[in-house]
Structures are given as structure tokens and as C-alpha cells.
Design an enzyme around this catalytic site. Structure first.
Site, PDB file in Angstrom:
ATOM      1  CG  HIS A 334      -2.000   1.022   1.166  1.00  0.00           C
ATOM      2  ND1 HIS A 334      -1.822   2.307   1.642  1.00  0.00           N
ATOM      3  CD2 HIS A 334      -3.260   0.959   0.676  1.00  0.00           C
ATOM      4  CE1 HIS A 334      -2.943   2.986   1.442  1.00  0.00           C
ATOM      5  NE2 HIS A 334      -3.829   2.206   0.867  1.00  0.00           N
ATOM      6  CG  ASP A 393      -8.096  -3.280  -3.230  1.00  0.00           C
ATOM      7  OD1 ASP A 393      -9.307  -3.022  -3.111  1.00  0.00           O
ATOM      8  OD2 ASP A 393      -7.245  -2.426  -3.523  1.00  0.00           O
TER       9      ASP A 393
END
Length: 462
Positions: A334, A393
Site C-alpha cells: 500500500h 483489496d
């Protein structure tokens, strides 16, 4: 037909001129470093360039010790309240949380029971306020297999139905935002059914939303032919919406919302622009990539519990030898979090329960194994040691697949959650009435004289 109008000519022309376009558009990569360009609005350490202030949410991913940034467990706060505490709070009271989060993000505080009921009543009203011709004329007459583009078109078309579309007063924008929050599930689900009917010749049905249902319940009710769902299914979808509702002002779609809002334009234009950003595979479209990657992994890896076999597949992914050959393990890493993404950590707790209900424990264990091995493989293959963890996700795609939500709906589900945050940020940008957002770009091209047409050399023989 004139040869210059034929498909063959047009395709050949575009093919040749694309190379010209690429050559003329390519900038010497060393110039970005020379002029200290913050590419992606990030510095050399990957930290975002400060471009604004917000009270809507806060992301915490490091502490500063002796002026050194030390990564820590990720934290996410909505209006100053820890998202993990929010989830624990509404689960302890055995109720849904997304509507409470909408109120919190928009109004800066947790609602009492009366205030929460008032918001629910408004959302129920706006779900019934869609013009009767809208579904027929907009969604059914031009169905799209790309639901995000369909969602964006539906939002832009609402402008034509709004007598006060350009009014950017707080009261009017709040009305518009609440209407969009209420209608996003209908646009998404109805758009999906229309696409299936016209493009796949499947049965067509439209279930009207129920005023007593939560947003999560209405999604499952409208999506399924029999309208049936379990309490656990609705609860986990509600949690997913809560976790997707907001993630700071600097993520790509929310920053897009700020940029477009700063120009003084209408709500429909600003939100459709944010949708266009969220659609991208580097942003909201990533959850689809995770699911597709795991589908191929399940076909290629014979023993899902064999660490070495799974590790070999992950190495192949990084070396561009598997799946889409992008060199990425989707769902890992991320831009902000390194040690942990609090959203993924929260969602993971409930994925196991859903896997047990659905008889998909093997799939869940494969995800857990990849989550364990991927940081090690990335460190070995890419020599990245700052820490890589699963992002939201990684697990949201598994949740949606277990809920039997079609792949085409994954990113629209993200949007159904994130419209709450976009709305809060649009209002914050308008209330604070800052300058139009206009970052600087340095021109590095050479000056050239204008040459009369008759003296130019070259032509189309590129």
C-alpha cells in the site's frame, strides 16, 4: 468507398501515428530528478506532498522517533474515531454500521438514535425519488458491460433531472450527496441486471429497494433473484462498506473530488470525476485483479497448502511469468501502510466466519498462506525490506466472491461505500472555499520556429 476512409487505412494511420505520438510525448526521465519533481505527488521516500487539510479522516502508519519515521501498525480514524472501535461498537449492539458512518463523516459526530433514524428516513425517501423513466430511459436503453462507466453516466444524467443542479450552497450539495448515497446501489445493481439481459440474454428482474432495509441488505435483496440472504452475509457486506467509506483526502479519487470541486463546478461533475479515478486498476479496480489472480493461482497450484508450491507461484508472479505478467502480487502493499492495513485486518476476522458458512475454508487458507509468504518473497526478490502487508483489496474480493457478487460489481461496491467519503470531502472543500487547485508543471520542451506548410518535410510516410 474512398480508400482513405476504409477501415484498413484508418487502422494503419493510427498505428503509424501512435508511434509519433509516443515519441513526441516521451520526456527524458532524468529531468524529473533534476527538477525535483514530486512524481505522483510523493517525495523520494514515498510520502505524500502536503496539499491540503482535512478533519474527515486520518491515516496513521508511522511514528517519529529522533526525527526518524518508524513504521507502525496502521490505524484509520473517521472524524477522529478509530475505525476498529466503530466496527466493534455497532457489532456489539447487533446492528448495521454503514448508515452511522455516513452520518459521522458528513456531520463530524456519532448520531444519537433519533439522528440516525432521521438519516435512514432521508435515505429511504431518496431511494424512492428516482424518476420513473430513469431506469427505462437511461439504464435499460444504453446498457454497458462496464458498470463503472454506467454508474458515471447515471450520475451525470441526474444533472438533467435536478432543477437546482448548479447550486453549490451547503444545503443543496448535502441534498445532492444524500441522494447519490441512496441511489448508488440501485444504479449499480440495476445496471448489472440490464447488462446481463442485453449482453448475455439472461433473465431480467428489478427488485425495488425496501425502506426498512440497510444499504447492505438492499444490495443483496436487489441483486439476487430470490432476494434471500443470511444475517452473516448482510453483516459482512455492511462491514466492507464501512471500511471502504473513507480513506483520507490524498487517495486518487478523493483528491480528484477535491480538485474538481475547487473549480466551483456541480456535484454531479465532481462525483463522476471521482468515479472515473476509482475505476482504474491502480485504485478501486484492484480488487478485481486480486480475484482473477487467485483464480489462476488455484488452477496452477495443485496443492494449495504446499508452501513451496505457492511460494514458487508468487516468485513467478514477481518475475512476470504468471497471471498478467505485470510483476505484481495484487492485494499486497500500500502507498501508506507498511506493517498492516487496519481495514484488511478488520475484514479478515469476519472472512473466516463467512468461509465456514460457505464451505470455502480451503480458499480462505490459501489467502492466509499467500498473505504470510508474499512479504517474504517480495523482500527476497525485490530487496524491499520496509514492510509489505495485505491491503483491503486482498480480502474484499474473496468476501464478494463468497457473497456470490459478480466480478463486474466489485468496484461499484467500493464506490457505494466511498460516495460517503467523497460527499464529506466535497462539502469540506466548498465550506472552506480555498483556491482552485493548480499544481505547477515545468515546461522542458525546446522552443521551435513556425515553418510554413509548403516548407515542411516529412508527411505521412513515418
Amino acid at each position: 468507398m474512398n480508400d482513405k476512409l476504409s477501415a484498413g487505412y484508418r487502422n494503419d494511420w493510427l498505428h503509424r501515428m501512435a508511434s509519433v505520438c509516443e515519441e513526441s510525448s516521451t520526456i527524458d526521465s532524468t529531468l524529473f530528478e533534476k527538477y525535483e519533481v514530486k512524481r505522483g505527488l510523493r517525495d523520494l521516500n514515498g510520502q505524500g506532498v502536503l496539499t491540503g487539510l482535512t478533519e474527515v479522516s486520518e491515516i496513521h502508519s508511522y511514528t517519529v522517533v529522533d526525527r526518524e519515521m518508524i513504521p507502525c501498525e496502521g490505524k484509520l480514524f473517521y472524524q477522529g474515531i478509530d475505525i476498529e472501535e466503530i466496527v466493534e461498537g455497532f457489532l456489539a449492539e447487533k446492528r448495521f454500521g454503514f448508515e452511522e458512518v455516513i452520518y459521522l463523516l458528513l456531520f463530524g459526530k456519532l448520531p444519537d438514535e433519533k439522528e440516525l433514524d432521521g438519516l435512514k428516513d432521508m435515505l429511504a425517501y431518496y431511494r424512492q425519488s428516482l424518476p420513473t423513466s430513469f431506469v427505462r430511459d437511461i439504464i435499460m436503453k444504453a446498457p454497458s458491460t462496464d458498470l463503472m462507466n454506467m454508474l458515471g453516466r447515471s450520475v451525470l444524467t441526474l444533472y438533467s433531472y435536478d432543477d437546482h443542479a448548479d447550486d453549490i450552497s451547503t444545503e443543496n450539495v448535502l441534498r445532492q450527496c444524500l441522494q447519490l448515497v441512496a441511489l448508488f446501489p440501485m444504479f449499480s445493481v440495476y445496471g448489472y441486471h440490464a447488462a446481463c439481459y442485453f449482453h448475455e440474454e439472461s433473465s431480467f428482474f428489478l427488485h425495488p429497494p425496501k425502506p426498512e432495509y440497510s444499504t447492505a441488505e438492499n444490495i443483496l435483496h436487489m441483486l439476487r433473484a430470490d432476494s434471500k440472504f443470511t444475517a452473516l452475509e448482510a453483516k459482512i457486506l455492511d462491514i466492507a462498506l464501512v471500511l471502504h467509506a473513507e480513506h483520507g483526502g490524498g487517495n486518487n479519487s478523493t483528491f480528484t473530488d477535491h480538485v474538481v470541486t475547487s473549480s466551483g463546478t456541480d456535484t454531479y461533475a465532481a462525483i463522476s470525476a471521482a468515479l472515473g479515478s476509482l475505476k482504474g486498476p491502480r485504485h478501486g479496480g484492484a480488487n478485481k485483479k486480486v480475484s482473477l489472480m487467485f483464480e489462476e493461482m488455484k488452477r496452477q497450484v495443485k496443492n494449495w497448502s504446499d508452501e513451496e508450491e505457492v511460494r514458487s507461484y508468487l516468485v513467478a508472479l514477481l518475475n512476470r511469468q504468471a497471471f498478467d505478467k505485470s510483476g505484481l502480487i495484487y492485494g499486497m502493499g500500500h502507498a501508506v501502510y507498511s506493517i498492516s492495513d487496519p481495514r484488511a485486518k478488520t475484514l479478515r476476522r469476519f472472512v473466516k466466519k463467512l468461509a465456514e458458512e460457505k464451505g470455502m475454508q480451503k480458499e480462505f487458507e490459501l489467502y492466509r498462506l499467500v498473505e504470510k509468504l508474499a512479504p517474504q518473497v517480495i523482500a527476497d526478490e525485490r530487496h524491499i525490506y520496509k514492510g509489505v502487508s495485505a491491503n483491503i483489496d486482498f480480502y474484499s474480493g474473496l468476501v464478494y466472491s463468497m457473497l456470490e457478487i459478480p466480478l463486474e460489481m466489485y468496484t461499484p461496491i467500493f464506490a457505494i461505500g466511498r460516495i460517503a467519503g467523497w460527499s464529506a470531502h466535497r462539502l469540506e472543500e466548498l465550506v472552506n472555499a480555498g483556491k482552485i487547485i493548480r499544481p505547477a508543471y515545468k515546461a522542458v520542451g525546446k522552443h521551435k520556429p513556425y515553418v510554413p506548410l509548403c516548407e515542411r518535410m516529412g508527411g505521412e510516410d513515418v
